[in-house]
Scaffold this active site. Structure first.
Site, PDB file in Angstrom:
ATOM      1  N   LYS A   1       2.762   6.249  -2.458  1.00 51.41           N
ATOM      2  CA  LYS A   1       2.428   5.221  -1.624  1.00 51.41           C
ATOM      3  C   LYS A   1       3.392   3.985  -1.519  1.00 51.41           C
ATOM      4  O   LYS A   1       4.100   3.668  -0.389  1.00 51.41           O
ATOM      5  CB  LYS A   1       1.102   4.625  -1.770  1.00 51.41           C
ATOM      6  CG  LYS A   1       0.494   3.841  -0.586  1.00 51.41           C
ATOM      7  CD  LYS A   1      -0.635   3.149  -1.139  1.00 51.41           C
ATOM      8  CE  LYS A   1      -0.192   1.605  -1.540  1.00 51.41           C
ATOM      9  NZ  LYS A   1      -1.536   0.777  -1.715  1.00 51.41           N
TER      10      LYS A   1
ATOM     11  N   ASP B   1      -2.699   4.994   1.992  1.00 50.47           N
ATOM     12  CA  ASP B   1      -3.586   4.107   1.520  1.00 50.47           C
ATOM     13  C   ASP B   1      -4.848   4.273   1.709  1.00 50.47           C
ATOM     14  O   ASP B   1      -5.451   5.399   2.383  1.00 50.47           O
ATOM     15  CB  ASP B   1      -2.978   2.763   1.922  1.00 50.47           C
ATOM     16  CG  ASP B   1      -3.618   2.527   3.440  1.00 50.47           C
ATOM     17  OD1 ASP B   1      -3.897   3.253   4.146  1.00 50.47           O
ATOM     18  OD2 ASP B   1      -3.791   1.131   3.910  1.00 50.47           O
TER      19      ASP B   1
END
Ligand code: SF4
Length: 227
Positions: free
Chosen positions: A135, A154
């Site tokens: 991420k 996310d």
């Protein structure tokens, strides 16, 4: 009203997941034309640090912390030798501050010693940095270097992609793989950044505003989620 429900169902069911994802992308671009990373930063190192701090924390909170942090420690070299307790105190309000401070310092030390003080622009190298998973690496590559290496997953992207029926997986890496298979590579970050906007504005975790959602006719869970 009844006609609308039939039409909604028909629209969604007549499209493949790929077609739906592309149509959702078109609408998200229309809804949020100016969407961008909401973290404040001036350099790739600062973006990396802000993204590490954003774990389990809002971007808004991170943006309140980083001005003082970057005024005191503006780059990898200063962060690498910062007093750890001072660093912890500066990032305390973002939560999990001990771990975050430790990872920020360790990552900056590696950037200084292994990468000539430059944040790497390759996924494999970024993943070597302490505290950096896909991420964070995707955010840095997309926004610091303009590279679509993957889809940032996310909490918003995870929740909305699941609700939109584009993945069945709970694991972010599997979700990312599903999304990479559905979306054109140049739009991977466009997808994430706009889905985050939509998650904040409409499709909230506890009470999605399906009645106001411009994606409702494409969403299999529209009006089915109760707070
Ligand atoms: S219709 Fe509802 S559940 Fe589906 S994306 Fe929109 S707000 Fe979220």
């Amino acid at each position: 009203m009844g006609t609308k429900i039939v039409s909604v169902s028909t629209t969604r069911k007549s499209l493949s997941n790929k077609q739906r994802a592309l149509e959702i992308l078109v609408r998200l671009k229309r809804l949020y034309p100016d969407a961008t990373c909401s973290l404040n930063y001036s350099t790739p190192v600062q973006l990396l640090v802000a993204t590490i701090l954003s774990a389990q924390c809002t971007d808004e909170r991170v943006n309140k912390v980083t001005p003082a942090l970057f005024a005191r420690f503006p780059d990898a070299a200063t962060l690498a030798i910062a007093d750890l307790v001072e660093l912890e105190n500066l990032v305390r309000s973002t939560g999990f501050y001990r771990n975050k401070a430790k990872n920020i310092q360790a990552a900056c030390r590696m950037i200084v010693t292994e990468f000539d003080s430059v944040v790497p622009n390759q996924m494999a190298q970024l993943l070597q940095l302490p505290g950096v998973a896909r991420k964070t690496a995707n955010v840095v590559l997309a926004h610091a270097y303009g590279i679509n290496a993957g889809v940032t997953v996310d909490t918003h992207v995870k929740r909305l992609s699941q609700r939109l029926g584009l993945t069945q997986h709970p694991d972010p890496v599997r979700i990312e793989k599903d999304l990479m298979g559905l979306l054109p590579q140049p739009d991977w970050e466009n997808w994430s950044i706009r889905l985050i906007y939509h998650g904040r504005a409409i499709c909230k975790a506890r009470s999605p505003a399906c009645e106001a959602c411009q994606l409702a006719d494409l969403c299999p869970t529209a009006n089915k989620i109760r707070a």
